[in-house]
Design a protein around this motif. Sequence first.
Motif, PDB file in Angstrom:
ATOM      1  N   GLN A 113      -5.217  -5.800   1.823  1.00  0.00           N
ATOM      2  CA  GLN A 113      -3.817  -5.657   1.474  1.00  0.00           C
ATOM      3  C   GLN A 113      -3.242  -7.006   1.093  1.00  0.00           C
ATOM      4  OE1 GLN A 113      -1.571  -3.338   4.325  1.00  0.00           O
ATOM      5  NE2 GLN A 113      -3.416  -2.253   4.934  1.00  0.00           N
TER       6      GLN A 113
ATOM      7  N   LEU B  84      -4.432  -0.882  -2.242  1.00  0.00           N
ATOM      8  CA  LEU B  84      -4.076   0.528  -2.153  1.00  0.00           C
ATOM      9  C   LEU B  84      -5.285   1.445  -1.987  1.00  0.00           C
ATOM     10  CD1 LEU B  84      -1.305   0.654  -4.906  1.00  0.00           C
ATOM     11  CD2 LEU B  84      -1.043   0.314  -2.445  1.00  0.00           C
TER      12      LEU B  84
ATOM     13  N   SER C 100       3.218  -2.599   3.754  1.00  0.00           N
ATOM     14  CA  SER C 100       3.793  -3.826   3.187  1.00  0.00           C
ATOM     15  C   SER C 100       5.251  -3.647   2.806  1.00  0.00           C
ATOM     16  CB  SER C 100       2.990  -4.253   1.950  1.00  0.00           C
ATOM     17  OG  SER C 100       3.164  -3.317   0.897  1.00  0.00           O
TER      18      SER C 100
ATOM     19  N   ARG D 199      -5.606   4.800   0.095  1.00  0.00           N
ATOM     20  CA  ARG D 199      -5.362   4.630   1.511  1.00  0.00           C
ATOM     21  C   ARG D 199      -4.481   5.745   2.058  1.00  0.00           C
ATOM     22  NH1 ARG D 199      -2.270  -0.174   1.615  1.00  0.00           N
ATOM     23  NH2 ARG D 199      -1.424   0.788   3.486  1.00  0.00           N
TER      24      ARG D 199
ATOM     25  N   LEU E  44       0.034   6.365   1.891  1.00  0.00           N
ATOM     26  CA  LEU E  44       0.749   5.973   0.672  1.00  0.00           C
ATOM     27  C   LEU E  44       1.603   7.136   0.181  1.00  0.00           C
ATOM     28  CD1 LEU E  44      -2.068   4.065  -1.263  1.00  0.00           C
ATOM     29  CD2 LEU E  44      -0.265   3.107   0.193  1.00  0.00           C
TER      30      LEU E  44
ATOM     31  N   ASP F  85       3.956   1.676  -0.504  1.00  0.00           N
ATOM     32  CA  ASP F  85       3.065   1.294   0.591  1.00  0.00           C
ATOM     33  C   ASP F  85       3.917   1.018   1.823  1.00  0.00           C
ATOM     34  OD1 ASP F  85       1.286   0.228   2.362  1.00  0.00           O
ATOM     35  OD2 ASP F  85       0.442  -1.258   1.001  1.00  0.00           O
TER      36      ASP F  85
END
Length: 375
Positions: free
Chosen positions: A95, A89, A29, A9, A12, A26
Amino acid sequence: MISSPPKLREGLEVIRGMDDIPLIFDPVSGHYHRITRSAEALLGYLDGTRTRDDLVAYFSENARVDQARADAFSRQLDTFLAGLERSGLLEGSEQTEQGTGASPSAGGKRFRTSMLMPRVVLTRSLPTVLEPVARVLRALPARLIVVLATLGAVTGYAFGFHTLFTGTPGLRDLAGPAFLIATGVMLLIVLAHESAHALVAQYLKVPIRGLGVALLFYFMPVAYVDRTDAYRLRGRGGRVLLAMAGVLSDGWFCGVVGLVALNSSGLVQHTAAFLLGMQMFLLIVNLNPLMPSDGYTAVEAAAGLTNMRGRAFTLLRHTIRRQPLPEHLARFGTGARRWHVTYALASVAYGCFLAYAMFHTIPLSVDLALSVVGR
Protein backbone atom coordinates in the motif's frame (compact mmCIF):
# COMPACT_ATOMS: atom_id res chain seq x y z
CA MET A 1 3.89 -8.09 -15.61
CA ILE A 2 1.50 -9.57 -13.04
CA SER A 3 2.14 -13.33 -12.99
CA SER A 4 -0.28 -14.54 -10.30
CA PRO A 5 -4.07 -14.26 -10.76
CA PRO A 6 -4.83 -10.59 -9.93
CA LYS A 7 -7.37 -10.01 -7.16
CA LEU A 8 -8.66 -6.75 -5.71
CA ARG A 9 -8.06 -6.26 -2.01
CA GLU A 10 -10.96 -6.93 0.31
CA GLY A 11 -12.83 -3.88 1.57
CA LEU A 12 -12.33 -1.63 -1.47
CA GLU A 13 -15.39 0.33 -2.52
CA VAL A 14 -16.19 1.15 -6.15
CA ILE A 15 -18.40 4.23 -6.41
CA ARG A 16 -19.49 6.85 -8.93
CA GLY A 17 -18.35 10.36 -8.04
CA MET A 18 -18.56 13.77 -9.69
CA ASP A 19 -19.82 13.71 -13.28
CA ASP A 20 -20.49 9.99 -12.79
CA ILE A 21 -16.74 9.26 -12.71
CA PRO A 22 -15.88 5.75 -11.41
CA LEU A 23 -13.69 5.78 -8.31
CA ILE A 24 -12.09 3.14 -6.11
CA PHE A 25 -12.12 4.11 -2.44
CA ASP A 26 -9.48 2.56 -0.21
CA PRO A 27 -10.76 2.76 3.40
CA VAL A 28 -7.33 1.88 4.79
CA SER A 29 -5.47 4.85 3.28
CA GLY A 30 -8.58 7.00 2.86
CA HIS A 31 -7.66 7.67 -0.78
CA TYR A 32 -9.79 7.78 -3.91
CA HIS A 33 -8.42 6.36 -7.17
CA ARG A 34 -9.98 7.51 -10.44
CA ILE A 35 -10.49 4.88 -13.15
CA THR A 36 -12.15 4.76 -16.57
CA ARG A 37 -15.58 3.23 -17.20
CA SER A 38 -14.04 0.39 -19.21
CA ALA A 39 -11.67 -0.32 -16.31
CA GLU A 40 -14.65 -0.32 -13.96
CA ALA A 41 -16.23 -3.11 -16.01
CA LEU A 42 -13.00 -5.11 -15.75
CA LEU A 43 -12.85 -4.94 -11.94
CA GLY A 44 -15.48 -7.65 -11.55
CA TYR A 45 -13.16 -10.15 -13.22
CA LEU A 46 -10.27 -9.48 -10.81
CA ASP A 47 -11.41 -12.14 -8.34
CA GLY A 48 -8.24 -14.23 -8.19
CA THR A 49 -9.59 -17.02 -10.41
CA ARG A 50 -8.12 -15.78 -13.72
CA THR A 51 -4.52 -15.07 -14.64
CA ARG A 52 -3.54 -12.12 -16.74
CA ASP A 53 -3.34 -14.39 -19.82
CA ASP A 54 -6.78 -15.83 -19.04
CA LEU A 55 -8.24 -12.31 -19.02
CA VAL A 56 -6.65 -11.45 -22.38
CA ALA A 57 -7.91 -14.68 -23.93
CA TYR A 58 -11.39 -14.30 -22.44
CA PHE A 59 -12.01 -10.74 -23.63
CA SER A 60 -10.35 -11.27 -27.02
CA GLU A 61 -12.52 -14.31 -27.69
CA ASN A 62 -15.75 -12.68 -26.57
CA ALA A 63 -15.07 -9.49 -28.49
CA ARG A 64 -13.96 -11.48 -31.55
CA VAL A 65 -11.04 -9.14 -32.24
CA ASP A 66 -8.03 -9.74 -34.47
CA GLN A 67 -4.52 -10.31 -33.15
CA ALA A 68 -3.52 -6.63 -33.39
CA ARG A 69 -6.41 -5.56 -31.18
CA ALA A 70 -5.78 -8.42 -28.79
CA ASP A 71 -2.18 -7.26 -28.44
CA ALA A 72 -3.35 -3.69 -27.82
CA PHE A 73 -5.75 -4.89 -25.13
CA SER A 74 -2.95 -6.95 -23.59
CA ARG A 75 -0.76 -3.85 -23.25
CA GLN A 76 -3.62 -1.81 -21.79
CA LEU A 77 -4.38 -4.56 -19.30
CA ASP A 78 -0.73 -4.69 -18.20
CA THR A 79 -0.75 -0.93 -17.65
CA PHE A 80 -4.00 -1.06 -15.69
CA LEU A 81 -2.88 -3.95 -13.46
CA ALA A 82 0.48 -2.29 -12.84
CA GLY A 83 -1.33 0.89 -11.78
CA LEU A 84 -3.52 -1.07 -9.36
CA GLU A 85 -0.44 -2.77 -7.92
CA ARG A 86 1.45 0.52 -7.48
CA SER A 87 -1.56 1.96 -5.67
CA GLY A 88 -1.71 -1.03 -3.34
CA LEU A 89 -5.16 -2.11 -4.52
CA LEU A 90 -4.30 -5.73 -5.40
CA GLU A 91 -3.93 -8.55 -2.91
CA GLY A 92 -0.28 -8.85 -1.96
CA SER A 93 0.71 -5.39 -3.25
CA GLU A 94 2.32 -2.84 -0.99
CA GLN A 95 0.00 0.00 0.00
CA THR A 96 1.23 3.45 -0.97
CA GLU A 97 0.25 7.10 -0.52
CA GLN A 98 -0.97 7.52 -4.08
CA GLY A 99 -4.50 8.45 -5.07
CA THR A 100 -6.65 11.45 -5.87
CA GLY A 101 -6.98 12.27 -2.21
CA ALA A 102 -4.03 13.15 -0.01
CA SER A 103 -5.62 13.10 3.40
CA PRO A 104 -5.60 10.68 6.26
CA SER A 105 -8.45 8.34 6.88
CA ALA A 106 -10.65 8.71 9.90
CA GLY A 107 -8.31 6.59 11.94
CA GLY A 108 -5.10 7.95 10.39
CA LYS A 109 -2.18 9.85 11.86
CA ARG A 110 -2.62 13.31 13.34
CA PHE A 111 0.44 14.65 11.48
CA ARG A 112 1.35 14.26 7.84
CA THR A 113 2.87 16.19 4.91
CA SER A 114 1.33 16.51 1.46
CA MET A 115 1.38 19.08 -1.35
CA LEU A 116 3.99 21.20 0.52
CA MET A 117 1.64 21.42 3.51
CA PRO A 118 2.58 19.79 6.84
CA ARG A 119 -0.73 19.15 8.63
CA VAL A 120 -1.81 18.47 12.19
CA VAL A 121 -5.35 17.19 12.85
CA LEU A 122 -6.88 18.87 15.91
CA THR A 123 -10.27 17.17 16.06
CA ARG A 124 -12.44 14.69 14.18
CA SER A 125 -15.62 15.42 16.14
CA LEU A 126 -17.17 18.14 13.96
CA PRO A 127 -19.60 15.79 12.14
CA THR A 128 -21.19 14.85 15.47
CA VAL A 129 -21.44 18.47 16.57
CA LEU A 130 -22.80 19.79 13.25
CA GLU A 131 -25.32 17.09 12.37
CA PRO A 132 -28.21 18.66 14.40
CA VAL A 133 -27.73 21.97 12.55
CA ALA A 134 -27.41 20.22 9.19
CA ARG A 135 -30.62 18.30 9.85
CA VAL A 136 -32.53 21.58 10.37
CA LEU A 137 -31.06 23.11 7.19
CA ARG A 138 -32.01 20.08 5.10
CA ALA A 139 -35.67 20.90 5.81
CA LEU A 140 -35.28 24.24 3.99
CA PRO A 141 -35.14 24.76 0.19
CA ALA A 142 -31.51 24.41 -0.88
CA ARG A 143 -31.77 27.16 -3.52
CA LEU A 144 -33.12 29.61 -0.93
CA ILE A 145 -30.21 28.89 1.42
CA VAL A 146 -27.65 29.43 -1.34
CA VAL A 147 -29.25 32.68 -2.55
CA LEU A 148 -29.50 34.15 0.95
CA ALA A 149 -25.96 33.09 1.86
CA THR A 150 -24.53 34.59 -1.35
CA LEU A 151 -26.45 37.86 -1.14
CA GLY A 152 -25.50 38.31 2.50
CA ALA A 153 -21.84 37.59 1.78
CA VAL A 154 -21.59 39.95 -1.21
CA THR A 155 -23.35 42.70 0.71
CA GLY A 156 -21.12 42.11 3.74
CA TYR A 157 -17.92 42.31 1.72
CA ALA A 158 -19.02 45.47 -0.10
CA PHE A 159 -20.08 47.23 3.09
CA GLY A 160 -17.10 46.06 5.14
CA PHE A 161 -14.41 47.05 2.65
CA HIS A 162 -16.14 50.37 1.88
CA THR A 163 -16.05 51.11 5.61
CA LEU A 164 -12.37 50.11 5.79
CA PHE A 165 -11.35 52.70 3.19
CA THR A 166 -13.77 55.49 4.11
CA GLY A 167 -14.78 55.15 7.76
CA THR A 168 -11.69 54.03 9.73
CA PRO A 169 -8.37 55.68 10.68
CA GLY A 170 -5.25 55.05 8.61
CA LEU A 171 -2.86 52.23 9.49
CA ARG A 172 -0.33 54.53 11.18
CA ASP A 173 -3.02 55.90 13.48
CA LEU A 174 -4.11 52.49 14.77
CA ALA A 175 -3.07 51.35 18.23
CA GLY A 176 -0.89 48.28 18.81
CA PRO A 177 -3.20 46.56 21.36
CA ALA A 178 -5.94 46.60 18.75
CA PHE A 179 -3.75 44.49 16.47
CA LEU A 180 -3.35 41.77 19.10
CA ILE A 181 -7.07 41.75 19.88
CA ALA A 182 -7.92 41.65 16.17
CA THR A 183 -5.54 38.70 15.70
CA GLY A 184 -7.34 36.76 18.41
CA VAL A 185 -10.77 37.55 16.96
CA MET A 186 -9.50 36.65 13.48
CA LEU A 187 -8.59 33.18 14.72
CA LEU A 188 -12.22 32.71 15.74
CA ILE A 189 -13.40 33.92 12.32
CA VAL A 190 -11.05 31.46 10.62
CA LEU A 191 -12.48 28.72 12.82
CA ALA A 192 -15.99 29.75 11.70
CA HIS A 193 -14.74 29.76 8.08
CA GLU A 194 -13.58 26.16 8.34
CA SER A 195 -16.70 25.15 10.27
CA ALA A 196 -18.80 26.52 7.38
CA HIS A 197 -17.06 24.07 5.04
CA ALA A 198 -17.76 21.29 7.51
CA LEU A 199 -21.41 22.29 7.88
CA VAL A 200 -22.03 22.25 4.13
CA ALA A 201 -20.29 18.87 3.90
CA GLN A 202 -22.50 17.57 6.68
CA TYR A 203 -25.57 19.06 4.96
CA LEU A 204 -24.61 17.17 1.80
CA LYS A 205 -24.11 14.01 3.90
CA VAL A 206 -20.39 13.92 3.16
CA PRO A 207 -18.91 14.45 6.66
CA ILE A 208 -15.46 15.98 6.88
CA ARG A 209 -12.68 13.82 8.33
CA GLY A 210 -10.98 16.35 10.56
CA LEU A 211 -10.25 19.95 11.47
CA GLY A 212 -6.61 20.96 11.71
CA VAL A 213 -3.77 23.38 11.10
CA ALA A 214 -1.35 23.34 8.16
CA LEU A 215 1.76 25.26 7.10
CA LEU A 216 1.32 26.27 3.46
CA PHE A 217 4.70 26.04 1.70
CA TYR A 218 6.09 25.27 5.20
CA PHE A 219 5.85 28.90 6.38
CA MET A 220 2.25 30.21 6.19
CA PRO A 221 -0.07 28.90 8.95
CA VAL A 222 -3.60 28.10 7.73
CA ALA A 223 -6.56 26.23 9.18
CA TYR A 224 -8.20 23.53 7.10
CA VAL A 225 -10.87 20.87 7.09
CA ASP A 226 -10.25 17.55 5.38
CA ARG A 227 -12.86 17.44 2.60
CA THR A 228 -11.45 14.41 0.78
CA ASP A 229 -14.84 12.67 0.74
CA ALA A 230 -16.22 15.44 -1.48
CA TYR A 231 -15.14 13.11 -4.31
CA ARG A 232 -18.37 11.24 -3.55
CA LEU A 233 -20.51 14.18 -4.62
CA ARG A 234 -21.81 13.49 -8.11
CA GLY A 235 -22.94 17.03 -8.94
CA ARG A 236 -20.56 19.91 -9.58
CA GLY A 237 -22.84 22.39 -7.85
CA GLY A 238 -22.48 20.68 -4.48
CA ARG A 239 -18.69 20.63 -4.71
CA VAL A 240 -18.54 24.30 -5.72
CA LEU A 241 -20.78 25.23 -2.78
CA LEU A 242 -18.64 23.16 -0.43
CA ALA A 243 -15.51 24.94 -1.66
CA MET A 244 -17.02 28.42 -1.32
CA ALA A 245 -18.79 27.93 2.02
CA GLY A 246 -15.96 29.50 4.01
CA VAL A 247 -15.76 32.54 1.73
CA LEU A 248 -19.51 33.08 2.08
CA SER A 249 -19.24 32.81 5.86
CA ASP A 250 -16.42 35.38 5.88
CA GLY A 251 -18.61 37.82 3.93
CA TRP A 252 -21.24 37.83 6.67
CA PHE A 253 -18.60 38.44 9.34
CA CYS A 254 -17.08 41.20 7.22
CA GLY A 255 -20.42 43.01 7.20
CA VAL A 256 -20.76 42.67 10.97
CA VAL A 257 -17.23 43.98 11.56
CA GLY A 258 -17.95 46.88 9.19
CA LEU A 259 -21.00 47.82 11.26
CA VAL A 260 -18.90 47.75 14.43
CA ALA A 261 -16.19 49.92 12.84
CA LEU A 262 -18.74 52.47 11.61
CA ASN A 263 -20.51 52.78 14.95
CA SER A 264 -17.60 52.81 17.40
CA SER A 265 -14.46 54.72 18.27
CA GLY A 266 -11.16 54.27 20.04
CA LEU A 267 -9.86 50.77 20.70
CA VAL A 268 -12.99 49.03 19.40
CA GLN A 269 -12.88 50.88 16.09
CA HIS A 270 -9.16 50.28 15.72
CA THR A 271 -9.66 46.57 16.35
CA ALA A 272 -12.44 46.45 13.75
CA ALA A 273 -10.22 48.28 11.24
CA PHE A 274 -7.44 45.72 11.70
CA LEU A 275 -9.99 42.94 11.33
CA LEU A 276 -11.30 44.36 8.06
CA GLY A 277 -7.75 44.54 6.70
CA MET A 278 -7.11 40.95 7.70
CA GLN A 279 -10.38 39.84 6.12
CA MET A 280 -9.50 41.58 2.87
CA PHE A 281 -6.15 39.77 2.81
CA LEU A 282 -7.87 36.47 3.63
CA LEU A 283 -10.34 36.96 0.76
CA ILE A 284 -7.49 37.58 -1.70
CA VAL A 285 -5.72 34.42 -0.51
CA ASN A 286 -8.90 32.31 -0.51
CA LEU A 287 -9.86 33.26 -4.07
CA ASN A 288 -6.38 32.86 -5.54
CA PRO A 289 -6.41 29.98 -8.08
CA LEU A 290 -2.60 29.70 -7.90
CA MET A 291 -2.74 28.25 -4.39
CA PRO A 292 -4.52 25.19 -2.94
CA SER A 293 -7.25 27.62 -1.89
CA ASP A 294 -11.03 27.67 -1.84
CA GLY A 295 -10.97 29.52 -5.16
CA TYR A 296 -8.78 26.86 -6.75
CA THR A 297 -11.02 24.09 -5.41
CA ALA A 298 -14.14 25.85 -6.73
CA VAL A 299 -12.61 26.30 -10.21
CA GLU A 300 -11.51 22.67 -10.24
CA ALA A 301 -14.98 21.50 -9.20
CA ALA A 302 -16.80 23.74 -11.70
CA ALA A 303 -14.57 22.48 -14.53
CA GLY A 304 -15.01 18.84 -13.53
CA LEU A 305 -11.28 18.36 -12.93
CA THR A 306 -9.52 16.34 -10.24
CA ASN A 307 -6.05 16.94 -8.81
CA MET A 308 -5.14 19.55 -11.44
CA ARG A 309 -2.54 21.10 -9.15
CA GLY A 310 -0.96 17.73 -8.33
CA ARG A 311 -0.65 16.86 -12.01
CA ALA A 312 0.90 20.26 -12.76
CA PHE A 313 3.61 19.91 -10.10
CA THR A 314 4.32 16.30 -11.05
CA LEU A 315 4.73 17.33 -14.68
CA LEU A 316 7.02 20.22 -13.72
CA ARG A 317 9.15 18.00 -11.47
CA HIS A 318 9.59 15.31 -14.13
CA THR A 319 10.33 17.93 -16.78
CA ILE A 320 13.04 19.60 -14.69
CA ARG A 321 14.62 16.27 -13.77
CA ARG A 322 14.23 14.96 -17.33
CA GLN A 323 12.50 11.86 -16.00
CA PRO A 324 9.99 9.77 -17.96
CA LEU A 325 6.45 10.95 -17.35
CA PRO A 326 3.85 8.76 -15.62
CA GLU A 327 1.50 7.26 -18.17
CA HIS A 328 -1.47 9.47 -17.20
CA LEU A 329 0.69 12.53 -17.95
CA ALA A 330 2.46 11.06 -20.99
CA ARG A 331 -0.91 11.08 -22.77
CA PHE A 332 -1.12 14.88 -22.48
CA GLY A 333 -0.79 16.83 -25.69
CA THR A 334 1.82 19.58 -26.09
CA GLY A 335 -0.67 22.34 -25.30
CA ALA A 336 -1.90 20.64 -22.13
CA ARG A 337 1.65 20.06 -20.92
CA ARG A 338 2.61 23.68 -21.48
CA TRP A 339 -0.50 24.88 -19.67
CA HIS A 340 0.15 22.68 -16.63
CA VAL A 341 3.85 23.61 -16.46
CA THR A 342 2.95 27.31 -16.74
CA TYR A 343 0.42 26.93 -13.95
CA ALA A 344 2.97 25.17 -11.71
CA LEU A 345 5.64 27.82 -12.39
CA ALA A 346 3.16 30.61 -11.65
CA SER A 347 2.20 28.89 -8.40
CA VAL A 348 5.84 28.58 -7.35
CA ALA A 349 6.47 32.24 -8.22
CA TYR A 350 3.45 33.32 -6.22
CA GLY A 351 4.58 31.24 -3.24
CA CYS A 352 7.97 32.98 -3.37
CA PHE A 353 6.23 36.36 -3.55
CA LEU A 354 4.18 35.53 -0.46
CA ALA A 355 7.31 34.49 1.43
CA TYR A 356 9.01 37.74 0.40
CA ALA A 357 5.98 39.83 1.40
CA MET A 358 5.65 38.09 4.78
CA PHE A 359 9.37 38.60 5.46
CA HIS A 360 9.05 42.33 4.78
CA THR A 361 6.04 42.66 7.10
CA ILE A 362 8.12 41.48 10.06
CA PRO A 363 9.33 45.05 10.94
CA LEU A 364 5.73 46.31 10.96
CA SER A 365 4.62 43.42 13.14
CA VAL A 366 7.51 44.09 15.54
CA ASP A 367 6.59 47.80 15.73
CA LEU A 368 2.99 46.90 16.52
CA ALA A 369 4.07 44.44 19.19
CA LEU A 370 6.41 47.00 20.77
CA SER A 371 3.65 49.60 20.80
CA VAL A 372 1.62 47.23 22.97
CA VAL A 373 4.21 47.48 25.74
CA GLY A 374 4.71 51.19 25.18
CA ARG A 375 8.16 51.02 23.57
